[in-house]
Enzyme design. Structure first.
Site, PDB file in Angstrom:
ATOM      1  N   ASP A  12      85.247  88.762  41.888  1.00 11.83           N
ATOM      2  CA  ASP A  12      84.070  87.902  41.854  1.00 11.83           C
ATOM      3  C   ASP A  12      82.889  88.809  41.497  1.00 11.83           C
ATOM      4  O   ASP A  12      82.950  90.037  41.676  1.00 11.83           O
ATOM      5  CB  ASP A  12      83.860  87.245  43.221  1.00 11.83           C
ATOM      6  CG  ASP A  12      82.646  86.340  43.244  1.00 11.83           C
ATOM      7  OD1 ASP A  12      82.419  85.607  42.267  1.00 11.83           O
ATOM      8  OD2 ASP A  12      81.892  86.387  44.244  1.00 11.83           O
ATOM      9  N   ASP A  14      78.945  87.973  41.904  1.00 10.72           N
ATOM     10  CA  ASP A  14      77.801  87.952  42.813  1.00 10.72           C
ATOM     11  C   ASP A  14      78.245  88.268  44.239  1.00 10.72           C
ATOM     12  O   ASP A  14      79.058  87.551  44.821  1.00 10.72           O
ATOM     13  CB  ASP A  14      77.132  86.571  42.785  1.00 10.72           C
ATOM     14  CG  ASP A  14      76.671  86.185  41.384  1.00 10.72           C
ATOM     15  OD1 ASP A  14      76.295  87.089  40.625  1.00 10.72           O
ATOM     16  OD2 ASP A  14      76.706  84.986  41.055  1.00 10.72           O
ATOM     17  N   GLY A  56      79.710  80.655  46.285  1.00 12.61           N
ATOM     18  CA  GLY A  56      80.968  80.727  45.555  1.00 12.61           C
ATOM     19  C   GLY A  56      81.331  79.508  44.751  1.00 12.61           C
ATOM     20  O   GLY A  56      82.306  79.528  44.003  1.00 12.61           O
ATOM     21  N   ARG A  59      77.446  75.602  40.408  1.00  6.11           N
ATOM     22  CA  ARG A  59      76.088  75.252  40.819  1.00  6.11           C
ATOM     23  C   ARG A  59      75.936  73.788  41.235  1.00  6.11           C
ATOM     24  O   ARG A  59      75.393  73.484  42.301  1.00  6.11           O
ATOM     25  CB  ARG A  59      75.117  75.564  39.686  1.00  6.11           C
ATOM     26  CG  ARG A  59      73.662  75.446  40.057  1.00  6.11           C
ATOM     27  CD  ARG A  59      72.768  75.482  38.829  1.00  6.11           C
ATOM     28  NE  ARG A  59      73.318  76.338  37.781  1.00  6.11           N
ATOM     29  CZ  ARG A  59      73.065  76.140  36.490  1.00  6.11           C
ATOM     30  NH1 ARG A  59      72.324  75.129  36.086  1.00  6.11           N
ATOM     31  NH2 ARG A  59      73.573  76.957  35.590  1.00  6.11           N
ATOM     32  N   SER A 134      79.566  81.455  38.428  1.00  5.25           N
ATOM     33  CA  SER A 134      78.232  81.468  37.834  1.00  5.25           C
ATOM     34  C   SER A 134      78.283  81.334  36.316  1.00  5.25           C
ATOM     35  O   SER A 134      79.174  81.872  35.651  1.00  5.25           O
ATOM     36  CB  SER A 134      77.524  82.774  38.205  1.00  5.25           C
ATOM     37  OG  SER A 134      76.284  82.879  37.535  1.00  5.25           O
TER      38      SER A 134
END
Length: 240
Positions: A12, A14, A56, A59, A134
């Site tokens: 992942d 971020d 996670g 958005r 993202s």
């Protein structure tokens, strides 16, 4: 940790490789706080909401999850809704605008342990890919100087193009393993979000590592992490 048993590491972005989670938390907080004040929500947005409903996830799924937690229903709107629109897509785009402003103004450095681990994995011949919900992954990797460190990036844009469901569904992780042509049993998933850890577990990956950047080690293990660490340097083999 002994990396000899593994052929690929699926990261992942971020909160694992870069501290962009801090920017995301700020952007979500500003957006939802303004929304709550505008609509007089009795229960304001808190940091706990970030981990419970947003972290996670794609958005717009995060927007939907938070609104559902407050019993609020909004029109979906469209992907081109402006940030002022009081729709699911409008709120998501408002958060994105805030995030872009924060990234542009502050830049991005990877976590100190990130480069050490990536160097070690490259030397070992362990394949590496980024799997992120993202849509900012390419921009964040470029800002952090990490663009050339990964064979593939499966992000929110790729997921949308291919019709892949977001985490906690394992589809994006499975897509990365397929692109690398490595069996899931030989892949390690590294995640800081409960939804991402759950995705790794649901996908049947050989090892799921929870990186505790605030979600809590117990919560990560509860979501399916085999082990938890607080820094990626803990995953470097002690060669003394």
């Amino acid at each position: 940790m002994d990396w000899e048993d593994w052929n690929a590491a699926l990261f992942d972005l971020d909160g694992v490789l870069t501290p962009t989670t801090d920017l995301h938390r700020r952007a979500w907080g500003e957006m939802f706080t303004a929304f709550g004040e505008r609509h007089g929500l009795a229960e304001p947005y808190t940091e706990d909401d970030y981990y419970a409903h947003v972290d996670g996830k794609p958005r717009f799924d995060g927007v939907r999850a938070f609104l559902a937690s407050r019993g609020v229903r909004l029109a979906e709107g469209g992907v081109d809704d402006g940030p002022e629109a009081q729709t699911v897509h409008g709120l998501g785009n408002a958060k994105q605008e805030l995030f872009n402003d924060l990234l542009t103004s502050g830049g991005m450095d990877p976590y100190p342990g990130t480069l050490d681990l990536l160097d070690d994995l490259a030397a070992r011949g362990v394949a590496r890919a980024v799997v992120s919900s993202s849509r900012n992954a390419t921009a964040v990797l470029a800002a952090a100087g990490l663009s050339d460190r990964f064979a593939f990036v499966v992000d929110g844009n790729v997921a949308a193009e291919r019709g892949l469901p977001g985490k906690p569904d394992p589809a994006t992780f499975l897509a990365a393993a397929t692109q690398l042509d490595i069996p899931v049993a030989r892949c390690v998933v590294l995640e800081d979000a409960l939804a991402g850890v759950a995705a790794g577990r649901a996908g049947g990956f050989g090892l799921v590592i929870g990186v505790d950047r605030g979600a809590g080690a117990d919560a990560l293990r509860g979501a399916g992490a085999d082990i938890t660490v607080s820094d990626l340097t803990q995953l470097l083999e002690d060669r003394r």
